[in-house]
Design a protein around this motif. Structure first.
Motif, PDB file in Angstrom:
ATOM      1  N   TYR A 125       0.825  -1.572  -0.025  1.00 40.35           N
ATOM      2  CA  TYR A 125       0.007  -0.178  -0.022  1.00 40.35           C
ATOM      3  C   TYR A 125       0.978   1.001  -0.056  1.00 40.35           C
ATOM      4  O   TYR A 125       0.612   2.134  -0.623  1.00 40.35           O
ATOM      5  CB  TYR A 125      -0.935   0.023   1.118  1.00 40.35           C
ATOM      6  CG  TYR A 125      -1.689   0.999   1.450  1.00 40.35           C
ATOM      7  CD1 TYR A 125      -3.149   1.550   0.706  1.00 40.35           C
ATOM      8  CD2 TYR A 125      -1.220   2.239   2.168  1.00 40.35           C
ATOM      9  CE1 TYR A 125      -3.651   2.525   1.008  1.00 40.35           C
ATOM     10  CE2 TYR A 125      -2.124   3.441   2.412  1.00 40.35           C
ATOM     11  CZ  TYR A 125      -3.334   3.505   1.942  1.00 40.35           C
ATOM     12  OH  TYR A 125      -4.057   4.593   1.637  1.00 40.35           O
ATOM     13  N   MET A 126       2.010   1.263   0.699  1.00 41.99           N
ATOM     14  CA  MET A 126       2.723   2.490   0.950  1.00 41.99           C
ATOM     15  C   MET A 126       3.577   2.669  -0.244  1.00 41.99           C
ATOM     16  O   MET A 126       3.887   3.824  -0.604  1.00 41.99           O
ATOM     17  CB  MET A 126       3.857   2.346   2.000  1.00 41.99           C
ATOM     18  CG  MET A 126       3.063   2.321   3.590  1.00 41.99           C
ATOM     19  SD  MET A 126       4.129   1.883   4.990  1.00 41.99           S
ATOM     20  CE  MET A 126       5.299   3.648   4.714  1.00 41.99           C
ATOM     21  N   ASN A 127       3.793   1.465  -1.048  1.00 45.04           N
ATOM     22  CA  ASN A 127       4.838   1.691  -2.213  1.00 45.04           C
ATOM     23  C   ASN A 127       3.774   2.049  -3.557  1.00 45.04           C
ATOM     24  O   ASN A 127       4.366   2.481  -4.598  1.00 45.04           O
ATOM     25  CB  ASN A 127       5.347   0.451  -2.599  1.00 45.04           C
ATOM     26  CG  ASN A 127       6.538   0.744  -3.345  1.00 45.04           C
ATOM     27  OD1 ASN A 127       7.388   1.460  -3.540  1.00 45.04           O
ATOM     28  ND2 ASN A 127       6.752  -0.336  -4.377  1.00 45.04           N
ATOM     29  N   SER A 128       2.582   1.971  -3.430  1.00 43.06           N
ATOM     30  CA  SER A 128       1.586   2.302  -4.621  1.00 43.06           C
ATOM     31  C   SER A 128       0.438   3.368  -4.240  1.00 43.06           C
ATOM     32  O   SER A 128      -0.099   3.600  -5.343  1.00 43.06           O
ATOM     33  CB  SER A 128       1.117   0.971  -4.945  1.00 43.06           C
ATOM     34  OG  SER A 128       0.105   0.167  -3.934  1.00 43.06           O
ATOM     35  N   SER A 181       0.472   6.399  -2.884  1.00 41.22           N
ATOM     36  CA  SER A 181       0.557   7.831  -2.078  1.00 41.22           C
ATOM     37  C   SER A 181       0.183   8.724  -3.281  1.00 41.22           C
ATOM     38  O   SER A 181       0.185   8.501  -4.308  1.00 41.22           O
ATOM     39  CB  SER A 181       2.123   8.162  -2.426  1.00 41.22           C
ATOM     40  OG  SER A 181       2.454   9.438  -2.039  1.00 41.22           O
ATOM     41  N   LEU A 182      -0.424   9.748  -2.782  1.00 38.32           N
ATOM     42  CA  LEU A 182      -1.192  10.839  -3.431  1.00 38.32           C
ATOM     43  C   LEU A 182       0.135  11.762  -4.190  1.00 38.32           C
ATOM     44  O   LEU A 182      -0.283  12.345  -5.401  1.00 38.32           O
ATOM     45  CB  LEU A 182      -1.732  12.114  -2.583  1.00 38.32           C
ATOM     46  CG  LEU A 182      -2.622  12.806  -3.402  1.00 38.32           C
ATOM     47  CD1 LEU A 182      -4.061  12.092  -4.236  1.00 38.32           C
ATOM     48  CD2 LEU A 182      -3.484  13.848  -2.459  1.00 38.32           C
ATOM     49  N   LEU A 183       1.110  11.597  -3.651  1.00 42.93           N
ATOM     50  CA  LEU A 183       2.354  12.525  -4.333  1.00 42.93           C
ATOM     51  C   LEU A 183       3.051  11.456  -4.951  1.00 42.93           C
ATOM     52  O   LEU A 183       3.216  10.257  -4.695  1.00 42.93           O
ATOM     53  CB  LEU A 183       3.164  13.051  -3.214  1.00 42.93           C
ATOM     54  CG  LEU A 183       2.442  14.299  -2.563  1.00 42.93           C
ATOM     55  CD1 LEU A 183       3.210  14.298  -1.128  1.00 42.93           C
ATOM     56  CD2 LEU A 183       2.615  15.440  -3.260  1.00 42.93           C
ATOM     57  N   ASP A 184       3.791  11.718  -6.093  1.00 40.55           N
ATOM     58  CA  ASP A 184       4.927  11.009  -7.076  1.00 40.55           C
ATOM     59  C   ASP A 184       6.070  10.563  -6.225  1.00 40.55           C
ATOM     60  O   ASP A 184       6.400  11.709  -5.513  1.00 40.55           O
ATOM     61  CB  ASP A 184       4.850  11.494  -8.289  1.00 40.55           C
ATOM     62  CG  ASP A 184       5.942  10.698  -9.098  1.00 40.55           C
ATOM     63  OD1 ASP A 184       5.302   9.637  -9.499  1.00 40.55           O
ATOM     64  OD2 ASP A 184       7.175  11.139  -9.101  1.00 40.55           O
ATOM     65  N   LEU A 185       6.271   9.522  -5.996  1.00 41.60           N
ATOM     66  CA  LEU A 185       7.179   8.762  -4.872  1.00 41.60           C
ATOM     67  C   LEU A 185       8.710   9.538  -5.396  1.00 41.60           C
ATOM     68  O   LEU A 185       9.565   9.890  -4.762  1.00 41.60           O
ATOM     69  CB  LEU A 185       7.501   7.520  -4.675  1.00 41.60           C
ATOM     70  CG  LEU A 185       6.079   6.938  -4.032  1.00 41.60           C
ATOM     71  CD1 LEU A 185       6.298   5.384  -3.598  1.00 41.60           C
ATOM     72  CD2 LEU A 185       5.896   7.793  -2.655  1.00 41.60           C
ATOM     73  N   ASP A 186       8.732   9.240  -6.916  1.00 44.18           N
ATOM     74  CA  ASP A 186      10.376   9.588  -7.343  1.00 44.18           C
ATOM     75  C   ASP A 186      10.603  11.174  -7.353  1.00 44.18           C
ATOM     76  O   ASP A 186      11.618  11.464  -7.292  1.00 44.18           O
ATOM     77  CB  ASP A 186      10.396   8.711  -8.671  1.00 44.18           C
ATOM     78  CG  ASP A 186      10.205   7.459  -8.620  1.00 44.18           C
ATOM     79  OD1 ASP A 186      10.839   7.020  -7.466  1.00 44.18           O
ATOM     80  OD2 ASP A 186       9.822   6.761  -9.512  1.00 44.18           O
ATOM     81  N   SER A 187       9.682  12.119  -7.736  1.00 47.22           N
ATOM     82  CA  SER A 187       9.852  13.217  -7.842  1.00 47.22           C
ATOM     83  C   SER A 187       9.740  14.248  -6.875  1.00 47.22           C
ATOM     84  O   SER A 187       9.970  15.344  -6.815  1.00 47.22           O
ATOM     85  CB  SER A 187       9.084  13.702  -9.098  1.00 47.22           C
ATOM     86  OG  SER A 187       7.612  13.867  -8.864  1.00 47.22           O
ATOM     87  N   THR A 188       9.081  13.600  -5.850  1.00 48.02           N
ATOM     88  CA  THR A 188       8.782  14.444  -4.570  1.00 48.02           C
ATOM     89  C   THR A 188       9.837  14.095  -3.470  1.00 48.02           C
ATOM     90  O   THR A 188      10.379  13.476  -3.164  1.00 48.02           O
ATOM     91  CB  THR A 188       7.420  13.899  -3.844  1.00 48.02           C
ATOM     92  OG1 THR A 188       6.365  13.912  -4.922  1.00 48.02           O
ATOM     93  CG2 THR A 188       7.135  14.766  -2.690  1.00 48.02           C
ATOM     94  N   TYR A 189      10.340  15.381  -3.106  1.00 44.86           N
ATOM     95  CA  TYR A 189      11.408  15.719  -1.904  1.00 44.86           C
ATOM     96  C   TYR A 189      10.789  16.455  -0.826  1.00 44.86           C
ATOM     97  O   TYR A 189       9.759  17.310  -0.892  1.00 44.86           O
ATOM     98  CB  TYR A 189      12.657  16.175  -2.589  1.00 44.86           C
ATOM     99  CG  TYR A 189      13.276  15.258  -3.440  1.00 44.86           C
ATOM    100  CD1 TYR A 189      14.508  14.968  -3.180  1.00 44.86           C
ATOM    101  CD2 TYR A 189      12.729  15.199  -4.715  1.00 44.86           C
ATOM    102  CE1 TYR A 189      15.166  14.075  -4.061  1.00 44.86           C
ATOM    103  CE2 TYR A 189      13.494  14.368  -5.762  1.00 44.86           C
ATOM    104  CZ  TYR A 189      14.788  13.829  -5.410  1.00 44.86           C
ATOM    105  OH  TYR A 189      15.291  13.123  -6.210  1.00 44.86           O
ATOM    106  N   LEU A 190      11.350  16.131   0.259  1.00 41.06           N
ATOM    107  CA  LEU A 190      10.653  16.853   1.557  1.00 41.06           C
ATOM    108  C   LEU A 190      11.983  17.464   2.095  1.00 41.06           C
ATOM    109  O   LEU A 190      12.831  17.108   2.187  1.00 41.06           O
ATOM    110  CB  LEU A 190      10.214  15.549   2.652  1.00 41.06           C
ATOM    111  CG  LEU A 190       9.115  14.946   2.176  1.00 41.06           C
ATOM    112  CD1 LEU A 190       8.685  13.726   3.015  1.00 41.06           C
ATOM    113  CD2 LEU A 190       7.878  15.548   1.791  1.00 41.06           C
ATOM    114  N   VAL A 191      11.401  18.916   2.635  1.00 40.17           N
ATOM    115  CA  VAL A 191      12.641  19.452   3.419  1.00 40.17           C
ATOM    116  C   VAL A 191      12.541  18.912   4.818  1.00 40.17           C
ATOM    117  O   VAL A 191      11.529  19.048   5.674  1.00 40.17           O
ATOM    118  CB  VAL A 191      12.522  21.023   3.441  1.00 40.17           C
ATOM    119  CG1 VAL A 191      13.389  21.658   4.253  1.00 40.17           C
ATOM    120  CG2 VAL A 191      12.483  21.460   1.930  1.00 40.17           C
ATOM    121  N   VAL A 192      13.702  18.560   5.617  1.00 40.66           N
ATOM    122  CA  VAL A 192      13.685  17.901   7.006  1.00 40.66           C
ATOM    123  C   VAL A 192      14.769  18.650   7.445  1.00 40.66           C
ATOM    124  O   VAL A 192      15.878  18.636   7.205  1.00 40.66           O
ATOM    125  CB  VAL A 192      13.959  16.390   6.620  1.00 40.66           C
ATOM    126  CG1 VAL A 192      13.883  15.822   8.098  1.00 40.66           C
ATOM    127  CG2 VAL A 192      12.651  15.814   5.737  1.00 40.66           C
TER     128      VAL A 192
END
Length: 411
Positions: free
Chosen positions: A44-47, A49-60
């Motif tokens: 479920y987590m791998n498929s 996501s409302l956000l595209d996993l490869d192009s989305t980056y988070l500021v942490v």
């Protein structure tokens, strides 16, 4: 109906070995239910996501602190976002923050089930709440939602358009207003979204609400600095220069350095770690399948040997080998189905705390334990495979039996 009655009578005859097999199914299927939850969650987590996993980056941030950086101004924060907007590697960026909307149960009577489902027992809350993600206009463009420019020109107390999860379709329709303020203009897909850049758990959208960020909150300094450090989402082009972008998002002299992490890498690393941790459970599950097949075959063959005369007489009177096999299958099915039911009861008792936590928090994570249709379906398929494999070997044994040897059985 006649075969079912005979099956229960036969189980009474072999009640000791039937109970042992039932206990094996109960604990084995309970273990498999837990393992099925883990792997269902990882898929479920791998498929989903409302956000595209490869192009989305988070500021942490490198460390968590409650200290607000008072030496900076709104212009300092806006300058960082302006630089990001102009950077060739940045497709888009957005910010958000998490909030809770307490449902007003006095102005308009609400369905008791709605109140029960949205009351967070784990946190000890007495009022139903809707977990909410408040997004700014640039983030809305990344998500490609239905909000318009005007939705982001309102203040906190104005009536505003919102999107809610699919769960609310049972109680609301498009155009309905929640708490005399939030007008529903659509329903969200059954996916999940980032609700905290610093954790590896994510908010499921089925019971959530997305709200356009009010203009008075968007321009508030405390909110701006907090969103920069904890709630900024970037959509980057392939091969983006992360080192340069990391330097660009730093507030000069800030004691809390900011990093940029890929959402997909975070999730895949979490999946990898939890998959490795689940190896002992997988071994137990595979052992259960192996010993269940062996146990069902052995106990059934013992039952046939005890009842050789019964089956011999049935064959002499015209019963076919397939008829005998059907009788055995029904007996084993009764044990298997009873074991499935007991295993689910054992699973819900054993993981009562996790099940309550999962229900209340509604988060996408490897430990999102549940006993829903998908998980039960996986367990049922495994159980069906055990039954089919077992009965194949049982059928081979029945075919080798001769009528004269069966008639001379122990009964």
């Amino acid at each position: 109906m006649f075969r079912i009655k005979n099956a229960f009578l036969a189980l009474r005859i072999r009640w000791v070995i039937s109970i042992l097999l039932l206990i094996q199914f109960t604990y084995g299927l309970s273990t498999i239910t837990g393992t099925s939850n883990i792997f269902y969650n990882l898929h479920y987590m791998n498929s989903q996501s409302l956000l595209d996993l490869d192009s989305t980056y988070l500021v942490v941030p490198d460390k968590i602190t409650d200290e607000l950086q008072k030496q900076y101004t709104k212009n300092d924060v806006e300058e960082i976002y302006d630089n990001l907007k102009r950077h060739p590697d940045v497709v888009a960026y957005g910010t958000y923050y998490e909030d809770n909307v307490i449902l007003d149960t006095k102005a308009h009577p609400l369905d008791p089930q709605l109140i029960a489902d949205l009351t967070n027992h784990f946190l000890g809350l007495d009022e139903p709440i809707i977990r909410t993600i408040v997004i700014d206009e640039p983030y809305n463009q990344i998500l490609n939602l239905k909000f318009t420019d005007q939705d982001f020109r309102k203040n906190s107390n104005d009536e505003t358009n919102v999107l809610v999860g699919s769960y609310f379709k049972r109680y609301y329709k498009i155009g309905d207003i929640i708490n005399a303020q939030y007008k529903i203009i659509g329903f969200l897909p059954d996916k999940y979204i980032v609700n905290n850049n610093t954790s590896n758990v994510y908010l499921k959208l089925d019971k959530a609400m997305l709200i356009p960020m009010p203009e008075d909150i968007y321009t508030l300094y405390d909110s701006m600095i907090s969103r920069l450090q904890f709630n900024t989402v970037l959509k980057l082009r392939p091969g983006a220069d992360l080192d340069q972008l990391t330097q660009m998002i730093q507030l000069k002299g800030d004691s809390v350095p900011l990093g940029i992490h890929n959402l997909g890498e975070n999730i895949r690393q979490d999946i990898k770690v939890n998959a490795y941790l689940e190896i002992p459970q997988m071994v137990l599950g595979l052992s259960f399948i192996l010993f269940s097949v062996i146990g069902m075959v052995v106990t059934t063959i013992v039952s046939i040997m005890i009842r050789k005369r019964e089956f011999g007489i049935k064959l002499a009177l015209g019963e076919s080998e397939h008829g005998i096999l059907y009788q055995i299958i029904i007996e084993n099915l009764i044990i298997a189905v009873a074991g499935l039911g007991l295993s689910l009861l054992h699973f819900m008792w054993k993981y009562k705390g996790l099940l309550q936590f999962s229900s209340d928090m509604n988060l996408a994570s490897p430990l999102d334990y549940k006993a829903n249709g998908s998980v039960i379906g996986i367990v049922f398929i495994i159980l069906l495979a055990v039954i089919l494999i077992s009965n194949f070997f049982i059928y081979l044994f029945i075919r080798k039996q001769e009528l004269k040897t069966l008639i001379g059985g122990m009964e």
